[in-house]
Design a protein around this motif. Sequence first.
Motif, short mmCIF file in Angstrom:
data_model
loop_
_atom_site.label_atom_id
_atom_site.label_comp_id
_atom_site.label_asym_id
_atom_site.label_seq_id
_atom_site.Cartn_x
_atom_site.Cartn_y
_atom_site.Cartn_z
N ARG A 267 0.74 -1.40 0.06
CA ARG A 267 -0.03 -0.14 0.11
C ARG A 267 0.93 1.17 0.08
O ARG A 267 1.91 1.34 0.64
CB ARG A 267 -0.93 0.02 1.28
N ILE A 268 0.53 2.08 -0.80
CA ILE A 268 1.34 3.36 -0.98
C ILE A 268 0.64 4.68 -0.75
O ILE A 268 -0.53 4.80 -1.48
CB ILE A 268 1.78 3.28 -2.34
N ALA A 269 1.28 5.78 0.07
CA ALA A 269 0.60 6.86 0.18
C ALA A 269 1.89 8.00 -0.22
O ALA A 269 2.81 7.60 0.04
CB ALA A 269 0.33 7.08 1.88
N PHE A 270 1.42 9.11 -1.05
CA PHE A 270 2.22 9.85 -1.85
C PHE A 270 2.00 11.25 -1.19
O PHE A 270 0.89 11.55 -0.78
CB PHE A 270 1.89 9.86 -3.31
N TRP A 271 3.22 12.07 -1.12
CA TRP A 271 3.23 13.38 -0.45
C TRP A 271 4.19 14.16 -0.96
O TRP A 271 5.28 13.82 -1.38
CB TRP A 271 3.41 13.49 0.93
N ASN A 272 3.89 15.41 -1.46
CA ASN A 272 5.00 16.31 -2.00
C ASN A 272 5.03 17.84 -1.28
O ASN A 272 4.03 18.26 -1.05
CB ASN A 272 4.93 16.20 -3.30
N HIS A 273 6.15 18.29 -1.03
CA HIS A 273 6.19 19.57 -0.92
C HIS A 273 7.16 20.47 -1.75
O HIS A 273 8.35 19.90 -1.56
CB HIS A 273 6.53 19.79 0.57
N HIS A 274 7.12 21.10 -2.69
CA HIS A 274 8.18 21.79 -3.79
C HIS A 274 8.88 20.54 -4.17
O HIS A 274 8.16 19.79 -4.95
CB HIS A 274 8.73 22.75 -3.01
N GLU A 275 10.18 20.52 -3.82
CA GLU A 275 10.93 19.48 -4.51
C GLU A 275 11.13 18.41 -3.78
O GLU A 275 11.65 17.17 -3.93
CB GLU A 275 12.44 20.29 -4.73
N ASP A 276 10.47 18.18 -2.77
CA ASP A 276 10.30 17.00 -1.63
C ASP A 276 9.30 16.35 -2.01
O ASP A 276 8.21 16.52 -2.37
CB ASP A 276 10.10 17.56 -0.34
N ILE A 277 9.77 14.89 -2.25
CA ILE A 277 8.56 13.92 -2.41
C ILE A 277 8.90 12.66 -1.46
O ILE A 277 10.03 12.39 -1.10
CB ILE A 277 8.86 13.08 -3.74
N LEU A 278 7.87 12.24 -0.73
CA LEU A 278 7.74 11.21 0.16
C LEU A 278 6.58 10.25 -0.10
O LEU A 278 5.34 10.52 -0.32
CB LEU A 278 7.39 11.86 1.55
#
Length: 245
Positions: free
Chosen positions: A155-166
């Motif tokens: 299972r995958i959850a995706f998040w980003n903030h500007h150049e950051d990806i998690l």
Amino acid sequence: DGFQLMNKIHEDWPECRVIFLSGHSEFDMIYRAIQGEAVTFLLKTEGFDKITATLRDTISDLDRVQRHQETQAKLSAQEEVTRQMLQREALSALVRGRSRKIYAAALEIDLDQPMLPLYAYIESDTQPPTLEELHDKLLVIDRALRCQLATYPIRIAFWNHHEDILWILQPDKTLDMKRCMLYVRENIELIQNTVQHEVGMTLAFALHTSAVSADQLANAYQSLRRRVCQGVGLPGMIALQPSVP
């Protein structure tokens, strides 16, 4: 014959409507015709006005179906956007160390189970994208990772903030987290190559060497981010980060 043609049309073009125009009035032919979906049977003896009216009714019905489908597509797209926004807000709270309970329902992962954080930093692009272009590219990046990891039940959850990806990865409860981590490591380079090819971006990755809890996620994110920032100048680097204390 006409019935074979009807079956072939519906096989290749399921939404097509069929109107039989025949000089036959035998009951068995009419019965066979109306057994098909979206089929109308007309006799030539019914006259031109009847044929014209039937065509108009059929076209109107097709237009109604198309409008319904377009409305459903818009609703589905809006629902997906809303889901993404809620999930991003939930993950933002976790990454910033806020209370996790009120956001749990918006996530695709179980906050009571161990999770594996995977961090990526966007190092380069062919040219600075607009916000809309960046959003489209982020969707491609997320899809590339999901497709590459699709053979493993994660299972995958995706998040980003500007150049950051998690990404927060969570394998099935019956599977070993270390095997999951190894599987992810083996696929990172392929994900990097896919992203570089499709959107022209270079990603630097950092992966934890073990799972973390939801309460440790904020520290894990900062640790992974520092790990990558310390390696600036190494395009496409893959770093491993020890567990959060």
